[in-house]
Design a protein around this motif. Structure first.
Motif, short mmCIF file in Angstrom:
data_model
loop_
_atom_site.label_atom_id
_atom_site.label_comp_id
_atom_site.label_asym_id
_atom_site.label_seq_id
_atom_site.Cartn_x
_atom_site.Cartn_y
_atom_site.Cartn_z
N PRO A 87 0.79 -1.21 0.02
CA PRO A 87 -0.09 -0.02 0.01
C PRO A 87 0.88 1.54 -0.03
O PRO A 87 1.96 1.20 0.35
N ALA A 88 0.12 2.41 -0.35
CA ALA A 88 0.87 3.70 -0.52
C ALA A 88 1.50 4.02 0.86
O ALA A 88 2.43 4.64 0.80
N TRP A 89 0.62 3.83 1.90
CA TRP A 89 1.26 4.24 3.46
C TRP A 89 2.60 3.63 3.44
O TRP A 89 3.56 4.30 4.32
N LEU A 90 2.58 2.31 3.13
CA LEU A 90 4.01 1.74 3.60
C LEU A 90 5.09 2.22 2.55
O LEU A 90 6.12 2.43 3.21
N THR A 91 4.98 2.21 1.28
CA THR A 91 6.18 2.84 0.52
C THR A 91 6.57 4.25 0.81
O THR A 91 7.73 4.74 0.63
N HIS A 92 5.46 5.13 1.34
CA HIS A 92 5.87 6.25 1.49
C HIS A 92 6.40 6.66 2.82
O HIS A 92 7.48 7.50 2.86
N LYS A 93 6.07 5.94 3.94
CA LYS A 93 6.46 5.91 5.01
C LYS A 93 7.94 4.98 5.14
O LYS A 93 9.00 5.73 5.68
N TYR A 94 8.34 4.13 4.28
CA TYR A 94 9.31 3.35 4.13
C TYR A 94 10.03 3.13 2.78
O TYR A 94 10.09 2.09 2.24
N PRO A 95 10.55 4.31 2.35
CA PRO A 95 10.98 4.42 1.14
C PRO A 95 12.05 3.34 0.82
O PRO A 95 12.47 2.80 -0.36
N GLU A 96 12.75 2.78 1.72
CA GLU A 96 13.64 1.86 1.72
C GLU A 96 13.26 0.48 1.30
O GLU A 96 14.16 -0.68 0.57
N VAL A 97 11.95 0.12 0.97
CA VAL A 97 11.30 -0.92 0.52
C VAL A 97 11.29 -0.89 -1.05
O VAL A 97 11.09 -2.03 -1.65
N LEU A 98 11.45 0.25 -1.50
CA LEU A 98 11.23 0.37 -2.90
C LEU A 98 12.57 -0.26 -3.78
O LEU A 98 13.62 -0.22 -3.27
N ASN A 99 12.21 -0.80 -4.90
CA ASN A 99 13.12 -1.39 -5.79
C ASN A 99 13.80 0.06 -6.43
O ASN A 99 13.10 1.31 -6.39
N ALA A 100 14.85 -0.06 -7.15
CA ALA A 100 15.58 1.04 -7.78
C ALA A 100 16.06 0.58 -9.27
O ALA A 100 16.10 -0.46 -9.57
N THR A 101 16.00 1.70 -9.89
CA THR A 101 16.86 1.37 -11.46
C THR A 101 18.15 1.15 -11.34
O THR A 101 18.81 1.34 -10.29
N LYS A 102 18.72 0.89 -12.42
CA LYS A 102 20.45 0.47 -12.71
C LYS A 102 21.02 1.67 -11.96
O LYS A 102 22.22 1.54 -11.67
N GLU A 103 20.68 2.99 -12.22
CA GLU A 103 21.21 4.20 -12.14
C GLU A 103 20.80 4.55 -10.54
O GLU A 103 21.56 5.48 -10.03
N GLY A 104 20.05 3.74 -9.66
CA GLY A 104 20.13 3.85 -8.36
C GLY A 104 18.78 4.89 -7.95
O GLY A 104 18.63 5.16 -6.86
N VAL A 105 17.90 5.10 -9.07
CA VAL A 105 17.00 6.12 -8.75
C VAL A 105 15.67 5.01 -8.33
O VAL A 105 15.30 4.06 -8.77
N LEU A 106 15.03 5.49 -7.00
CA LEU A 106 14.01 4.85 -6.44
C LEU A 106 12.79 4.81 -7.56
O LEU A 106 12.31 5.66 -7.99
N ILE A 107 12.16 3.59 -7.58
CA ILE A 107 10.96 3.29 -8.33
C ILE A 107 9.80 3.82 -7.67
O ILE A 107 9.44 3.23 -6.64
N LYS A 108 9.10 4.72 -7.88
CA LYS A 108 8.01 5.23 -7.20
C LYS A 108 6.71 4.37 -7.05
O LYS A 108 6.45 3.68 -7.91
N HIS A 109 5.99 4.77 -5.99
CA HIS A 109 4.89 3.93 -5.98
C HIS A 109 3.74 4.21 -6.99
O HIS A 109 3.67 5.07 -7.72
N GLY A 110 3.05 3.22 -7.50
CA GLY A 110 1.78 3.62 -8.51
C GLY A 110 1.74 2.61 -9.42
O GLY A 110 0.63 2.37 -10.18
N MET A 111 2.75 1.60 -9.59
CA MET A 111 2.52 0.14 -10.20
C MET A 111 2.48 -0.93 -9.37
O MET A 111 1.80 -0.94 -8.29
N ARG A 112 3.26 -2.00 -9.76
CA ARG A 112 3.26 -3.24 -9.00
C ARG A 112 4.82 -3.56 -9.04
O ARG A 112 5.62 -3.05 -9.97
N ARG A 113 5.25 -4.56 -8.33
CA ARG A 113 6.62 -5.06 -8.31
C ARG A 113 7.62 -3.86 -8.41
O ARG A 113 8.68 -4.14 -8.96
N HIS A 114 7.30 -2.89 -7.39
CA HIS A 114 8.28 -1.85 -7.44
C HIS A 114 8.85 -2.01 -5.98
O HIS A 114 9.69 -1.01 -5.45
#
Length: 681
Positions: A87-114
């Motif tokens: 859920p959005a509350w989770l990825t917003h509060k804990y951005p460390e759970v997000l995947n990142a691109t090869k360049e290290g940019v976090l993949i923001k909430h809004g799709m799946r498998r992020h």
């Protein structure tokens, strides 16, 4: 022995998303499902935001109401753990759970498998929602099993968050113990890449990484996914041991055989045959199109001999921005359903009950359209439901029969993703063999070579095709030698046996560990690409001008007089040199082709072998028809699937009964476009 689903009859299900619809529709939906002989629904795999709307605040009442009603209608329920879409509350509060691109940019909430599997916080919160969910629903009488997450590694199968880099270092320490061992395995003396501190290590973030690092990265990703899945499987086993546990794939960088062996009761698959038609080569002669999907189902069968299709295509597929598919023609949904059943499916779950009216998948159509009125897809699924009710108890538990097998392994598949000198050859060869076997009505299995593979696993096949195993150990070579000695026919191809398990090249003549078995070495070679032309082949003793040796050309040198030259190159500077050899070893044979296999070459080999359909004396069918057999100790059933958009004629040489119609068949029998027959032999 592969783990299999245990069903008493062929069972029909459907993916259902009650959160997308007014509650007033549920009862009518369930009533119509039962009328269509649908008895299982799968749901809740994307429901985390509903189950835990705020951190630590849980609400399981919604799906309890759904399951209470489903149970009243005699529907059984598969629940998906919701960790594929935090859920959005989770990825917003804990951005460390997000995947990142090869360049290290976090993949923001809004799709799946992020999200990433490595985050300690994500693992903690995933365990918490799963534990609470299982506790809430474990005693509900409708629940029969659990799907862990959804489609591991779909869309994203590489991970570059800080937690992933850290987890990779831990994995490497456990694997190698010391940096000296790692540096040796990776050949880091090349280009001054030597590591002197574990903190210097990262997942590959360049387009051309060290190839040995890249291979280990894929092994790490697989192990990391499995460890994440284990957290959930362990909770379900603890709290709901009466329920089965599965998950659905196949996707990249995941050893599904290992995951199933260690965690699951059986493997599940999502079958969308129209993908094959969307991406086929316009210039291909006699393309397999949707029939090509049988390759995927064959691979699934190597994981679980009998399995669940958790999502079976029931309409045109497409998101708002990609994956465009036309509507299945009348009969194709039924055809694809029996394609899955032929290859081992005993529980078939359609995706989805009704097409979503909002969200990314508004064009990924289900059985029902938005308007919820009767349509031909509903009628076609209802026909399958009626047929399952008629034949389901006979077919369930029977297994696919084959005496030919393709062999592959994860190390070579993963190494070949980056290595253009052997990676593309695998798909070319496997597809050519599969295609020609299909058109000759010769069933085939798939084997994944693993550390616990035994001679007994291989010996049940008369023919094994293991075409481009660049990574080859002496232990594997010994196993293959024993397979041939006991009577098997083994087919190898270009770029075999020149790498070790780290992906480093041996300092020994090609094809390395199997050179002695084949009785040949490779004298010269060239990648066929661009302006480098493929040589033509001349088979010994017969005309075959014009056949190309595609992908790669190895000039073979016969080292053992027992190795017989079957074909030579007839063009290029190596004209007259051996291209295809055969050696008798013990009771069997080993063949080596210094190229990738093409359809004409496979045809020539099949003619040499004299391989024919197991039903050649009983049934004659045109190439458009796939033929396969499911059997038990007591009974055998032949499936005939017409992939053509035109009627075809099948010749039945011995009287048989079509179980779907109850009709006795003999002599010339007409099959309609996309027709299906299941014959009791």
């Amino acid at each position: 022995m592969a783990k299999s689903i245990q069903m008493d009859e062929l069972t029909l299900g459907v993916c259902y998303y009650p959160e997308h619809w007014p509650e007033g529709l549920w009862e009518d939906d369930f009533r119509r499902m039962r009328e269509m002989n649908i008895s299982v629904i799968r749901m809740a795999e994307f429901s985390w935001a509903m189950l835990e709307p705020q951190e630590g605040v849980f609400d399981f009442s919604f799906f309890t109401r759904v399951m209470d009603l489903a149970h009243r209608f005699g529907l059984r329920v598969i629940l998906g753990t919701p960790t594929a879409t935090p859920p959005a509350w989770l990825t917003h509060k804990y951005p460390e759970v997000l995947n990142a691109t090869k360049e290290g940019v976090l993949i923001k909430h809004g799709m799946r498998r992020h999200y990433n599997y490595s985050s300690a916080k994500y693992r903690e919160l995933s365990q918490r929602i799963v534990r609470n969910m299982v506790n809430a629903y474990k005693d509900h009488p409708a629940v029969i099993g659990w799907q862990i997450d959804n489609e591991f590694n779909c869309e994203k199968n590489v991970f570059y968050a800080e937690a992933d880099h850290a987890a990779f270092r831990v994995w490497l320490k456990e694997k190698y113990g010391t940096l000296d061992n790692l540096n040796k395995a990776w050949g880091t003396v090349f280009w001054s890449q030597t590591y002197t501190d574990w903190e210097q290590l990262h997942l590959s973030q360049t387009d051309t990484p060290n190839p040995h690092l890249a291979l280990d990265e894929k092994r790490f990703i697989s192990d990391n996914v499995i460890s994440f899945a284990k957290l959930q499987a362990d909770i379900i086993r603890e709290l709901a041991p009466q329920h089965w546990v599965t998950t659905n794939g196949l996707f990249g960088h995941l050893d599904n055989h290992k995951m199933t062996d260690e965690l699951l009761d059986f493997f599940s698959y999502d079958s969308y045959p129209q993908f094959s038609s969307v991406f086929y080569n316009d210039n291909e002669i006699a393309p397999l199109l949707d029939r090509q999907w049988s390759i995927n189902l064959t691979n699934v069968r190597s994981i679980s001999q009998n399995f669940c299709v958790m999502e079976q295509q029931s309409g045109p597929g497409g998101w708002v921005d990609r994956i465009e598919m036309g509507t299945p023609r009348p009969g194709q949904i039924r055809l694809w359903s029996y394609q899955s059943v032929l290859h081992g499916t005993d529980l078939l779950v359609y995706f989805r009950w009704r097409t979503a009216t909002f969200g990314t998948e508004i064009y990924w159509h289900g059985i029902n359209d938005y308007h919820n009125q009767p349509n031909r897809r509903v009628r076609e699924v209802a026909q399958v439901g009626g047929e399952f009710a008629k034949i389901g108890s006979l077919i369930a538990g029977t297994t696919y029969q084959a005496e030919v097998a393709f062999m592959q392994d994860y190390n070579n598949n993963w190494d070949g993703e980056m290595d253009v000198w052997h990676g593309p050859l695998q798909w070319q060869s496997m597809r050519s063999w599969f295609k020609q076997l299909q058109y000759r009505h010769i069933p085939a299995d798939s084997i994944f070579l693993r550390s616990n593979t035994t001679l007994e696993d291989l010996a049940k096949y008369k023919v094994i095709v293991y075409p481009h195993s660049a990574i080859m150990t002496d232990e594997t070579a010994e196993l293959l030698t024993r397979y041939v000695e006991q009577g098997g026919k083994l087919f190898l191809g270009a770029r075999t046996g020149y790498k070790d398990v780290n992906g480093q090249c041996y300092m020994r003549p090609f094809p390395g560990p199997v050179a002695g078995l084949c009785g040949i070495t490779v004298e010269d070679f060239t990648l066929v690409k661009g302006k480098v032309n493929a040589a033509e082949l001349q088979w010994e003793g017969r005309l075959s001008a014009g056949t190309k040796a595609v992908g790669f050309n190895e000039v073979l040198s016969v080292q053992n007089p027992e190795a017989e030259v079957v074909a030579r190159y007839s063009t290029e500077y190596y004209q007259g040199e051996p291209a295809l050899t055969r050696r008798n070893v013990g009771e069997g044979q080993v063949w080596y082709l210094g190229a990738a296999y093409s359809e004409p070459v496979v045809d020539g080999i099949l003619d040499e072998l004299g391989l024919s359909s197991p039903l050649v004396d009983r049934i004659s069918a045109p190439a458009e028809v796939e033929i396969g057999i499911r059997a038990s100790k007591d009974a055998s059933y032949a499936f005939l699937l017409n992939y053509s958009d035109k009627p075809v004629t099948v010749q039945v040489k011995q009287r048989v009964t079509d179980l779907l119609t109850g009709t006795a068949l003999e002599n010339d029998v007409a099959m309609p476009a996309y027709g299906v027959m299941v014959l009791e032999l």
